[in-house]
Scaffold this motif. Structure first.
Motif, PDB file in Angstrom:
ATOM      1  N   SER A 160      12.283 -58.882 -26.961  1.00  0.00           N
ATOM      2  CA  SER A 160      12.700 -59.785 -28.027  1.00  0.00           C
ATOM      3  C   SER A 160      14.175 -60.148 -27.883  1.00  0.00           C
ATOM      4  O   SER A 160      14.937 -59.468 -27.185  1.00  0.00           O
ATOM      5  CB  SER A 160      12.483 -59.116 -29.393  1.00  0.00           C
ATOM      6  OG  SER A 160      13.414 -58.051 -29.554  1.00  0.00           O
ATOM      7  N   HIS A 161      14.563 -61.181 -28.580  1.00  0.00           N
ATOM      8  CA  HIS A 161      15.965 -61.612 -28.617  1.00  0.00           C
ATOM      9  C   HIS A 161      16.858 -60.462 -29.068  1.00  0.00           C
ATOM     10  O   HIS A 161      17.915 -60.209 -28.481  1.00  0.00           O
ATOM     11  CB  HIS A 161      16.087 -62.817 -29.562  1.00  0.00           C
ATOM     12  CG  HIS A 161      17.491 -63.220 -29.856  1.00  0.00           C
ATOM     13  ND1 HIS A 161      18.256 -63.933 -28.970  1.00  0.00           N
ATOM     14  CD2 HIS A 161      18.264 -62.998 -30.954  1.00  0.00           C
ATOM     15  CE1 HIS A 161      19.446 -64.143 -29.500  1.00  0.00           C
ATOM     16  NE2 HIS A 161      19.480 -63.582 -30.702  1.00  0.00           N
ATOM     17  N   ALA A 162      16.450 -59.726 -30.098  1.00  0.00           N
ATOM     18  CA  ALA A 162      17.243 -58.611 -30.640  1.00  0.00           C
ATOM     19  C   ALA A 162      17.446 -57.512 -29.602  1.00  0.00           C
ATOM     20  O   ALA A 162      18.506 -56.886 -29.548  1.00  0.00           O
ATOM     21  CB  ALA A 162      16.574 -58.047 -31.887  1.00  0.00           C
ATOM     22  N   THR A 163      16.442 -57.295 -28.767  1.00  0.00           N
ATOM     23  CA  THR A 163      16.541 -56.262 -27.734  1.00  0.00           C
ATOM     24  C   THR A 163      17.598 -56.644 -26.705  1.00  0.00           C
ATOM     25  O   THR A 163      18.435 -55.820 -26.329  1.00  0.00           O
ATOM     26  CB  THR A 163      15.175 -56.048 -27.062  1.00  0.00           C
ATOM     27  OG1 THR A 163      14.256 -55.607 -28.063  1.00  0.00           O
ATOM     28  CG2 THR A 163      15.250 -55.026 -25.951  1.00  0.00           C
ATOM     29  N   TYR A 164      17.589 -57.878 -26.262  1.00  0.00           N
ATOM     30  CA  TYR A 164      18.605 -58.325 -25.303  1.00  0.00           C
ATOM     31  C   TYR A 164      19.989 -58.347 -25.951  1.00  0.00           C
ATOM     32  O   TYR A 164      20.990 -57.997 -25.323  1.00  0.00           O
ATOM     33  CB  TYR A 164      18.257 -59.707 -24.744  1.00  0.00           C
ATOM     34  CG  TYR A 164      17.058 -59.697 -23.838  1.00  0.00           C
ATOM     35  CD1 TYR A 164      17.062 -58.990 -22.642  1.00  0.00           C
ATOM     36  CD2 TYR A 164      15.903 -60.395 -24.171  1.00  0.00           C
ATOM     37  CE1 TYR A 164      15.955 -58.980 -21.802  1.00  0.00           C
ATOM     38  CE2 TYR A 164      14.789 -60.396 -23.340  1.00  0.00           C
ATOM     39  CZ  TYR A 164      14.825 -59.682 -22.164  1.00  0.00           C
ATOM     40  OH  TYR A 164      13.730 -59.672 -21.335  1.00  0.00           O
ATOM     41  N   LEU A 165      20.042 -58.733 -27.216  1.00  0.00           N
ATOM     42  CA  LEU A 165      21.317 -58.785 -27.932  1.00  0.00           C
ATOM     43  C   LEU A 165      21.960 -57.404 -27.997  1.00  0.00           C
ATOM     44  O   LEU A 165      23.179 -57.277 -27.906  1.00  0.00           O
ATOM     45  CB  LEU A 165      21.094 -59.348 -29.340  1.00  0.00           C
ATOM     46  CG  LEU A 165      22.352 -59.670 -30.134  1.00  0.00           C
ATOM     47  CD1 LEU A 165      23.119 -60.823 -29.491  1.00  0.00           C
ATOM     48  CD2 LEU A 165      21.972 -60.036 -31.571  1.00  0.00           C
ATOM     49  N   LYS A 166      21.147 -56.368 -28.120  1.00  0.00           N
ATOM     50  CA  LYS A 166      21.685 -55.003 -28.200  1.00  0.00           C
ATOM     51  C   LYS A 166      22.483 -54.647 -26.954  1.00  0.00           C
ATOM     52  O   LYS A 166      23.506 -53.964 -27.040  1.00  0.00           O
ATOM     53  CB  LYS A 166      20.581 -53.978 -28.426  1.00  0.00           C
ATOM     54  CG  LYS A 166      21.168 -52.559 -28.499  1.00  0.00           C
ATOM     55  CD  LYS A 166      20.204 -51.557 -28.980  1.00  0.00           C
ATOM     56  CE  LYS A 166      20.706 -50.136 -29.004  1.00  0.00           C
ATOM     57  NZ  LYS A 166      22.057 -49.827 -28.738  1.00  0.00           N
ATOM     58  N   SER A 167      22.066 -55.093 -25.795  1.00  0.00           N
ATOM     59  CA  SER A 167      22.820 -54.801 -24.567  1.00  0.00           C
ATOM     60  C   SER A 167      24.208 -55.418 -24.617  1.00  0.00           C
ATOM     61  O   SER A 167      25.194 -54.788 -24.215  1.00  0.00           O
ATOM     62  CB  SER A 167      22.062 -55.303 -23.337  1.00  0.00           C
ATOM     63  OG  SER A 167      20.879 -54.569 -23.170  1.00  0.00           O
ATOM     64  N   PHE A 168      24.289 -56.635 -25.131  1.00  0.00           N
ATOM     65  CA  PHE A 168      25.604 -57.271 -25.274  1.00  0.00           C
ATOM     66  C   PHE A 168      26.434 -56.575 -26.337  1.00  0.00           C
ATOM     67  O   PHE A 168      27.650 -56.393 -26.182  1.00  0.00           O
ATOM     68  CB  PHE A 168      25.453 -58.761 -25.613  1.00  0.00           C
ATOM     69  CG  PHE A 168      25.008 -59.579 -24.446  1.00  0.00           C
ATOM     70  CD1 PHE A 168      25.901 -59.949 -23.449  1.00  0.00           C
ATOM     71  CD2 PHE A 168      23.683 -59.971 -24.326  1.00  0.00           C
ATOM     72  CE1 PHE A 168      25.488 -60.701 -22.361  1.00  0.00           C
ATOM     73  CE2 PHE A 168      23.258 -60.726 -23.239  1.00  0.00           C
ATOM     74  CZ  PHE A 168      24.161 -61.086 -22.258  1.00  0.00           C
ATOM     75  N   LEU A 169      25.795 -56.170 -27.428  1.00  0.00           N
ATOM     76  CA  LEU A 169      26.494 -55.452 -28.491  1.00  0.00           C
ATOM     77  C   LEU A 169      27.049 -54.136 -27.947  1.00  0.00           C
ATOM     78  O   LEU A 169      28.221 -53.810 -28.200  1.00  0.00           O
ATOM     79  CB  LEU A 169      25.547 -55.202 -29.669  1.00  0.00           C
ATOM     80  CG  LEU A 169      26.143 -54.434 -30.842  1.00  0.00           C
ATOM     81  CD1 LEU A 169      27.322 -55.181 -31.454  1.00  0.00           C
ATOM     82  CD2 LEU A 169      25.061 -54.192 -31.895  1.00  0.00           C
TER      83      LEU A 169
END
Length: 177
Positions: free
Chosen positions: A126-135
């Motif tokens: 999901s988008h949220a999963t990929y976003l976590k790596s950037f976070l």
């Protein structure tokens, strides 16, 4: 070599800027940690040691996992002893480890929520999963010191080092006790 280490952060910031959504999450977690440079970070790169993934490398037998996790938790406590008064942002590629650490409710340990994946082996998250790596990357970059905990079993990840370069944080590798 694409660029020298001292150029990495400035060039990255010239090319990339967090989205509004990512910036809101950065601000939220910074507030929880006390602000930029007020915390240290500690990263563990287990790969599939604890049985979370199938990506290559060794997997510990089930009876050896709990003692290994305890050694890693003790490492977090030892780092806090070196930096008393600072919260510790703990990142890892093992939800097993993060869940065990989180269940201890150690007041100075901070774990950001979200699904843990290995980007190179994930194609449909999901988008949220990929976003976590950037976070994770940005939050490491804003720490006072970024620690990569290692031993002969863990992967020598460049992610925390590059994150430290991104924000000008100090970087240290710590051998697992």
């Amino acid at each position: 070599m694409i660029c020298r280490d001292r150029e990495y952060g400035p060039l990255f910031h010239e090319l990339f800027k967090p989205t509004k959504e990512l910036q809101q999450q950065i601000d939220y977690h910074l507030d929880k940690l006390g602000g930029r440079r007020s915390y240290i970070s500690c990263t563990f790169r287990f790969r599939q040691l604890l049985g979370d993934f199938k990506e290559g490398g060794d997997t510990l037998p089930p009876d050896q996992r709990e003692p290994y996790i305890e050694r890693c938790i003790n490492m977090v406590k030892a780092l806090h002893g070196q930096c008393p008064g600072k919260k510790i942002l703990v990142t890892a590629d093992s939800s097993t480890f993060l869940t065990k650490l989180g269940s201890r409710a150690i007041p100075y340990v901070y774990i950001m929520p979200g699904k843990v994946v290995h980007i190179g082996f994930t194609y449909d998250a999901s988008h949220a999963t990929y976003l976590k790596s950037f976070l994770d990357m940005y939050m490491l970059s804003l720490a006072d010191t970024v620690y990569l905990v290692r031993d002969k079993l863990m992967y020598h990840s460049g992610f925390p080092y590059r994150s430290a370069l991104l924000g000008g944080a100090k970087y240290k590798e710590q051998e697992l006790l």
